[in-house]
Write a protein that holds these residues in place. Structure first.
Motif, PDB file in Angstrom:
ATOM      1  N   ALA A 178     -11.493  24.707-116.099  1.00  0.00           N
ATOM      2  CA  ALA A 178     -12.241  24.705-117.354  1.00  0.00           C
ATOM      3  C   ALA A 178     -13.642  25.285-117.144  1.00  0.00           C
ATOM      4  O   ALA A 178     -14.198  25.226-116.043  1.00  0.00           O
ATOM      5  CB  ALA A 178     -12.337  23.283-117.919  1.00  0.00           C
ATOM      6  N   GLU A 179     -14.218  25.838-118.201  1.00  0.00           N
ATOM      7  CA  GLU A 179     -15.552  26.431-118.108  1.00  0.00           C
ATOM      8  C   GLU A 179     -16.600  25.377-117.740  1.00  0.00           C
ATOM      9  O   GLU A 179     -17.546  25.658-117.010  1.00  0.00           O
ATOM     10  CB  GLU A 179     -15.918  27.098-119.434  1.00  0.00           C
ATOM     11  CG  GLU A 179     -15.070  28.315-119.770  1.00  0.00           C
ATOM     12  CD  GLU A 179     -15.225  29.424-118.752  1.00  0.00           C
ATOM     13  OE1 GLU A 179     -16.338  29.571-118.201  1.00  0.00           O
ATOM     14  OE2 GLU A 179     -14.238  30.134-118.499  1.00  0.00           O
ATOM     15  N   MET A 180     -16.436  24.163-118.249  1.00  0.00           N
ATOM     16  CA  MET A 180     -17.364  23.085-117.914  1.00  0.00           C
ATOM     17  C   MET A 180     -17.349  22.796-116.420  1.00  0.00           C
ATOM     18  O   MET A 180     -18.399  22.601-115.796  1.00  0.00           O
ATOM     19  CB  MET A 180     -17.021  21.832-118.700  1.00  0.00           C
ATOM     20  CG  MET A 180     -17.942  20.656-118.434  1.00  0.00           C
ATOM     21  SD  MET A 180     -19.588  20.856-119.141  1.00  0.00           S
ATOM     22  CE  MET A 180     -19.214  20.510-120.862  1.00  0.00           C
ATOM     23  N   ALA A 181     -16.152  22.783-115.840  1.00  0.00           N
ATOM     24  CA  ALA A 181     -16.036  22.486-114.416  1.00  0.00           C
ATOM     25  C   ALA A 181     -16.654  23.581-113.559  1.00  0.00           C
ATOM     26  O   ALA A 181     -17.247  23.307-112.502  1.00  0.00           O
ATOM     27  CB  ALA A 181     -14.566  22.293-114.048  1.00  0.00           C
ATOM     28  N   LYS A 182     -16.542  24.833-113.994  1.00  0.00           N
ATOM     29  CA  LYS A 182     -17.088  25.939-113.208  1.00  0.00           C
ATOM     30  C   LYS A 182     -18.611  25.898-113.152  1.00  0.00           C
ATOM     31  O   LYS A 182     -19.214  26.386-112.196  1.00  0.00           O
ATOM     32  CB  LYS A 182     -16.620  27.271-113.801  1.00  0.00           C
ATOM     33  CG  LYS A 182     -15.119  27.491-113.693  1.00  0.00           C
ATOM     34  CD  LYS A 182     -14.711  28.805-114.340  1.00  0.00           C
ATOM     35  CE  LYS A 182     -13.208  29.015-114.254  1.00  0.00           C
ATOM     36  NZ  LYS A 182     -12.781  30.287-114.908  1.00  0.00           N
ATOM     37  N   ALA A 183     -19.229  25.330-114.177  1.00  0.00           N
ATOM     38  CA  ALA A 183     -20.696  25.278-114.222  1.00  0.00           C
ATOM     39  C   ALA A 183     -21.252  23.933-113.760  1.00  0.00           C
ATOM     40  O   ALA A 183     -22.463  23.735-113.803  1.00  0.00           O
ATOM     41  CB  ALA A 183     -21.175  25.573-115.642  1.00  0.00           C
ATOM     42  N   ALA A 184     -20.396  23.006-113.364  1.00  0.00           N
ATOM     43  CA  ALA A 184     -20.848  21.660-112.986  1.00  0.00           C
ATOM     44  C   ALA A 184     -21.424  21.651-111.575  1.00  0.00           C
ATOM     45  O   ALA A 184     -20.995  22.416-110.706  1.00  0.00           O
ATOM     46  CB  ALA A 184     -19.684  20.681-113.083  1.00  0.00           C
ATOM     47  N   PRO A 185     -22.392  20.774-111.312  1.00  0.00           N
ATOM     48  CA  PRO A 185     -22.980  20.706-109.972  1.00  0.00           C
ATOM     49  C   PRO A 185     -22.085  20.026-108.953  1.00  0.00           C
ATOM     50  O   PRO A 185     -22.265  20.219-107.759  1.00  0.00           O
ATOM     51  CB  PRO A 185     -24.268  19.905-110.203  1.00  0.00           C
ATOM     52  CG  PRO A 185     -23.965  19.057-111.403  1.00  0.00           C
ATOM     53  CD  PRO A 185     -23.068  19.880-112.267  1.00  0.00           C
ATOM     54  N   SER A 186     -21.126  19.206-109.407  1.00  0.00           N
ATOM     55  CA  SER A 186     -20.240  18.508-108.487  1.00  0.00           C
ATOM     56  C   SER A 186     -18.918  18.201-109.216  1.00  0.00           C
ATOM     57  O   SER A 186     -18.700  18.661-110.345  1.00  0.00           O
ATOM     58  CB  SER A 186     -20.889  17.212-107.980  1.00  0.00           C
ATOM     59  OG  SER A 186     -20.081  16.609-106.979  1.00  0.00           O
ATOM     60  N   THR A 187     -18.027  17.462-108.580  1.00  0.00           N
ATOM     61  CA  THR A 187     -16.700  17.192-109.129  1.00  0.00           C
ATOM     62  C   THR A 187     -16.560  15.722-109.504  1.00  0.00           C
ATOM     63  O   THR A 187     -17.323  14.856-109.049  1.00  0.00           O
ATOM     64  CB  THR A 187     -15.619  17.556-108.101  1.00  0.00           C
ATOM     65  OG1 THR A 187     -15.807  16.778-106.908  1.00  0.00           O
ATOM     66  CG2 THR A 187     -15.691  19.036-107.754  1.00  0.00           C
ATOM     67  N   CYS A 188     -15.539  15.456-110.333  1.00  0.00           N
ATOM     68  CA  CYS A 188     -15.309  14.085-110.790  1.00  0.00           C
ATOM     69  C   CYS A 188     -14.889  13.157-109.655  1.00  0.00           C
ATOM     70  O   CYS A 188     -15.165  11.957-109.684  1.00  0.00           O
ATOM     71  CB  CYS A 188     -14.231  14.078-111.882  1.00  0.00           C
ATOM     72  SG  CYS A 188     -14.771  14.775-113.454  1.00  0.00           S
ATOM     73  N   GLY A 189     -14.207  13.713-108.656  1.00  0.00           N
ATOM     74  CA  GLY A 189     -13.774  12.871-107.547  1.00  0.00           C
ATOM     75  C   GLY A 189     -14.916  12.246-106.789  1.00  0.00           C
ATOM     76  O   GLY A 189     -14.722  11.250-106.083  1.00  0.00           O
ATOM     77  N   LEU A 190     -16.122  12.786-106.934  1.00  0.00           N
ATOM     78  CA  LEU A 190     -17.310  12.260-106.261  1.00  0.00           C
ATOM     79  C   LEU A 190     -18.267  11.592-107.229  1.00  0.00           C
ATOM     80  O   LEU A 190     -19.403  11.292-106.856  1.00  0.00           O
ATOM     81  CB  LEU A 190     -18.034  13.398-105.529  1.00  0.00           C
ATOM     82  CG  LEU A 190     -17.211  14.161-104.491  1.00  0.00           C
ATOM     83  CD1 LEU A 190     -18.025  15.314-103.912  1.00  0.00           C
ATOM     84  CD2 LEU A 190     -16.723  13.234-103.377  1.00  0.00           C
ATOM     85  N   CYS A 191     -17.822  11.352-108.453  1.00  0.00           N
ATOM     86  CA  CYS A 191     -18.686  10.791-109.486  1.00  0.00           C
ATOM     87  C   CYS A 191     -18.482   9.279-109.589  1.00  0.00           C
ATOM     88  O   CYS A 191     -17.361   8.780-109.475  1.00  0.00           O
ATOM     89  CB  CYS A 191     -18.389  11.459-110.833  1.00  0.00           C
ATOM     90  SG  CYS A 191     -19.426  10.859-112.198  1.00  0.00           S
TER      91      CYS A 191
END
Length: 331
Positions: A178-191
């Motif tokens: 997703a475009e949101m994921a490409k611009a995110a500083p990190s991933t959900c697995g580390l949130c």
């Protein structure tokens, strides 16, 4: 006349060569369409080979309501034939033709998002996404719990159903691409807001618990957004970087007062003489203010004479008059 699929424009690689007896049958194909009596036969579009003994000649259709369609005439000739014959005539949609969508069976016409409040939807007969509860589902977390308590659901998700769901979630709006994921500083697995789901899908999916992000949605572990729990803002964020400008405030600046000009006695007497000698008739008549300024010195002079006459004693005036009368000799 029979309608089938769209016209093919490209021949098979092994059939690139068209026998002259088939390629030259253009007039034969057009005449066959004219004899059909349907009309609407337009310009010639070309020929494609079907096999060693058949080829298809195509003509544009000028029929009303069939814009972009094409007439296809199949001609055939055996290997030892010296002329071709017409095998089939058909009207087919071209690549730019307006056609009806492909037919979908009634039990497959429901799409995601069609279900509303109060609607009932039963699974398809022998749905491959479900298996009976007494059959091992292949998910250890489900099978172990069902075995321990001796209970189970009537049907559980099969391996095929889990793989289908995982693929949809992966390719959806909350997947790693997703475009949101490409611009995110990190991933959900580390949130810190990431809540892993139970079962075999927990390795790749969880639920977002951040109300300002993908709250309540199943997200991929590689998905991400700007509301990650480890997001840090630059120092000073949230406070104004510059002093606010108040456009309603006024800066009052006192202008310097020029020094008063003092005139010398000579200049004062000269100005009085000039004023006394001025003729009222020479005053400018352009404006009322100019006339008032021109007559003001004369009024002051009159007042000065009246004051002087009033200050002289009456007796002095009489004596002077007597002396003057005495000095005058009779004629």
């Amino acid at each position: 006349m029979r309608q089938t699929e769209c016209v093919s424009f490209v021949s098979s690689p092994e059939l690139d060569f068209i026998r002259p007896v088939l390629a030259d049958a253009v007039d034969l194909a057009r005449q066959a369409l004219l004899d059909l009596g349907e009309g609407g036969v337009g310009e010639y579009l070309g020929v494609t080979v079907e096999d060693a003994s058949a080829a298809t000649h195509r003509f544009a259709s000028d029929l009303e309501g069939y814009r972009g369609w094409q007439w296809a005439v199949v001609v055939a000739a055996p290997e030892d034939a010296d002329r071709a014959t017409v095998s089939e005539l058909v009207l087919l949609p071209g690549p730019d033709a307006l056609v009806a969508p492909s037919w979908v069976p009634w039990d497959e016409r429901i799409r995601p998002g069609d279900l509303g409040p109060g609607d009932l939807l039963s699974p398809r007969q022998d749905d491959p996404r479900l298996v009976p509860g007494y059959v091992g589902s292949g998910d250890p977390a489900i099978d172990d719990v069902a075995g321990e308590i001796g209970l189970g659901r009537t049907k559980v998700t099969s391996l095929e159903g889990r793989l289908d769901a995982a693929q949809r979630w992966h390719d959806g709006d909350f997947g790693p691409d997703a475009e949101m994921a490409k611009a995110a500083p990190s991933t959900c697995g580390l949130c810190g807001f990431y809540l892993p789901i139970a079962g075999s899908l927990s390795a790749a999916f969880g639920v977002c618990g951040n109300e300002f992000a993908a709250d309540g949605h199943v997200v991929h572990a590689e998905y991400g957004c700007g509301a990650h729990s480890d997001t840090e803002l630059p120092t000073g964020a949230g406070s104004p970087q510059f002093e606010p400008y108040d456009d309603a405030a006024l800066d009052v600046t006192v202008a310097p007062t020029p020094p008063a000009e003092t005139s010398s006695p000579d200049e004062s007497s000269a100005s009085h003489e000039t004023t006394d000698s001025a003729d009222p008739s020479d005053a400018p008549t352009g404006t009322a203010d100019a006339q008032i300024e021109a007559t003001a010195p004369q009024d002051e002079a009159l007042e000065l004479e009246d004051t002087t006459a009033a200050e002289v004693p009456h007796s002095d005036v009489t004596e002077d008059a007597v002396h003057e009368e005495d000095s005058v000799s009779p004629s």
